[in-house]
Design a protein around this motif. Structure first.
Motif, PDB file in Angstrom:
ATOM      1  N   GLY A 181       0.780  -1.225   0.000  1.00  0.00           N
ATOM      2  CA  GLY A 181       0.000   0.000   0.000  1.00  0.00           C
ATOM      3  C   GLY A 181       0.815   1.280   0.000  1.00  0.00           C
ATOM      4  N   CYS A 182       2.096   1.193   0.254  1.00  0.00           N
ATOM      5  CA  CYS A 182       2.944   2.376   0.378  1.00  0.00           C
ATOM      6  C   CYS A 182       3.495   2.782  -1.001  1.00  0.00           C
ATOM      7  CB  CYS A 182       4.094   2.078   1.342  1.00  0.00           C
ATOM      8  SG  CYS A 182       5.304   3.404   1.492  1.00  0.00           S
ATOM      9  N   VAL A 183       3.265   4.016  -1.371  1.00  0.00           N
ATOM     10  CA  VAL A 183       3.731   4.505  -2.678  1.00  0.00           C
ATOM     11  C   VAL A 183       5.253   4.448  -2.751  1.00  0.00           C
ATOM     12  CG1 VAL A 183       3.806   6.522  -4.192  1.00  0.00           C
ATOM     13  CG2 VAL A 183       1.706   5.950  -2.990  1.00  0.00           C
ATOM     14  N   SER A 184       5.912   4.819  -1.684  1.00  0.00           N
ATOM     15  CA  SER A 184       7.380   4.812  -1.671  1.00  0.00           C
ATOM     16  C   SER A 184       7.920   3.392  -1.817  1.00  0.00           C
ATOM     17  CB  SER A 184       7.890   5.440  -0.378  1.00  0.00           C
ATOM     18  OG  SER A 184       9.294   5.381  -0.341  1.00  0.00           O
ATOM     19  N   CYS A 185       7.327   2.445  -1.114  1.00  0.00           N
ATOM     20  CA  CYS A 185       7.798   1.053  -1.169  1.00  0.00           C
ATOM     21  C   CYS A 185       7.564   0.422  -2.530  1.00  0.00           C
ATOM     22  CB  CYS A 185       7.112   0.221  -0.097  1.00  0.00           C
ATOM     23  SG  CYS A 185       7.619   0.641   1.579  1.00  0.00           S
ATOM     24  N   ARG A 186       6.505   0.832  -3.203  1.00  0.00           N
ATOM     25  CA  ARG A 186       6.209   0.257  -4.517  1.00  0.00           C
ATOM     26  C   ARG A 186       7.086   0.849  -5.612  1.00  0.00           C
ATOM     27  NH1 ARG A 186       0.313   0.990  -3.510  1.00  0.00           N
ATOM     28  NH2 ARG A 186       0.515   2.538  -5.132  1.00  0.00           N
ATOM     29  N   ASP A 187       7.754   1.957  -5.322  1.00  0.00           N
ATOM     30  CA  ASP A 187       8.661   2.573  -6.300  1.00  0.00           C
ATOM     31  C   ASP A 187      10.000   1.844  -6.232  1.00  0.00           C
ATOM     32  OD1 ASP A 187      10.325   4.117  -7.846  1.00  0.00           O
ATOM     33  OD2 ASP A 187       9.826   6.003  -6.848  1.00  0.00           O
ATOM     34  N   ILE A 188      10.298   1.048  -7.256  1.00  0.00           N
ATOM     35  CA  ILE A 188      11.506   0.228  -7.204  1.00  0.00           C
ATOM     36  C   ILE A 188      12.776   1.060  -7.165  1.00  0.00           C
ATOM     37  CG2 ILE A 188      10.450  -1.787  -8.262  1.00  0.00           C
ATOM     38  CD1 ILE A 188      11.821  -0.981 -10.888  1.00  0.00           C
ATOM     39  N   ASP A 189      12.711   2.297  -7.633  1.00  0.00           N
ATOM     40  CA  ASP A 189      13.890   3.154  -7.601  1.00  0.00           C
ATOM     41  C   ASP A 189      14.115   3.779  -6.220  1.00  0.00           C
ATOM     42  OD1 ASP A 189      14.505   2.691 -10.282  1.00  0.00           O
ATOM     43  OD2 ASP A 189      13.121   4.257 -10.942  1.00  0.00           O
ATOM     44  N   ALA A 190      13.044   3.912  -5.437  1.00  0.00           N
ATOM     45  CA  ALA A 190      13.147   4.559  -4.120  1.00  0.00           C
ATOM     46  C   ALA A 190      13.550   3.573  -3.034  1.00  0.00           C
ATOM     47  CB  ALA A 190      11.825   5.213  -3.756  1.00  0.00           C
ATOM     48  N   GLY A 191      13.160   2.331  -3.186  1.00  0.00           N
ATOM     49  CA  GLY A 191      13.445   1.346  -2.145  1.00  0.00           C
ATOM     50  C   GLY A 191      12.452   1.455  -1.008  1.00  0.00           C
ATOM     51  N   PRO A 192      12.569   0.567  -0.030  1.00  0.00           N
ATOM     52  CA  PRO A 192      11.608   0.559   1.066  1.00  0.00           C
ATOM     53  C   PRO A 192      11.757   1.792   1.960  1.00  0.00           C
ATOM     54  CG  PRO A 192      13.334  -1.056   1.451  1.00  0.00           C
ATOM     55  CD  PRO A 192      13.561  -0.490   0.085  1.00  0.00           C
ATOM     56  N   CYS A 193      10.645   2.224   2.536  1.00  0.00           N
ATOM     57  CA  CYS A 193      10.661   3.376   3.433  1.00  0.00           C
ATOM     58  C   CYS A 193      11.068   2.931   4.844  1.00  0.00           C
ATOM     59  CB  CYS A 193       9.291   4.049   3.456  1.00  0.00           C
ATOM     60  SG  CYS A 193       8.006   3.099   4.298  1.00  0.00           S
TER      61      CYS A 193
END
Length: 77
Positions: free
Chosen positions: A39-51
């Motif tokens: 559910g986390c937008v940041s976690c689903r962004d493969i370039d950002a990595g997990p929050c």
């Protein structure tokens, strides 16, 4: 397979299934991690990595799994 994907995530991301009987502490910890990561937008962004929240939930899962392993390995002695 080759279709373009929309840039925006689905309104309701998939959630892990949970049985009626409940989960073990280790399963619950992983479910908490997976539910957050889905559910986390940041976690689903493969370039950002997990929050940071995902990192904390993953560490909680690791502690539960290590504890479960210790209990299993010590019960056979």
């Amino acid at each position: 397979m080759g279709e373009p994907r929309p840039d925006t995530p689905a309104a309701d991301p998939p959630r892990p299934a949970v049985s009626v009987a409940g989960l073990t502490p280790m399963q619950q910890a992983y479910s908490d991690y997976a539910s957050h990561a889905l559910g986390c937008v940041s976690c689903r962004d493969i370039d950002a990595g997990p929050c940071g929240v995902a990192e904390a939930l993953w560490q909680a899962y690791r502690r539960e799994s290590d504890d479960a392993y210790r209990r299993l390995s010590s019960s056979g002695q």
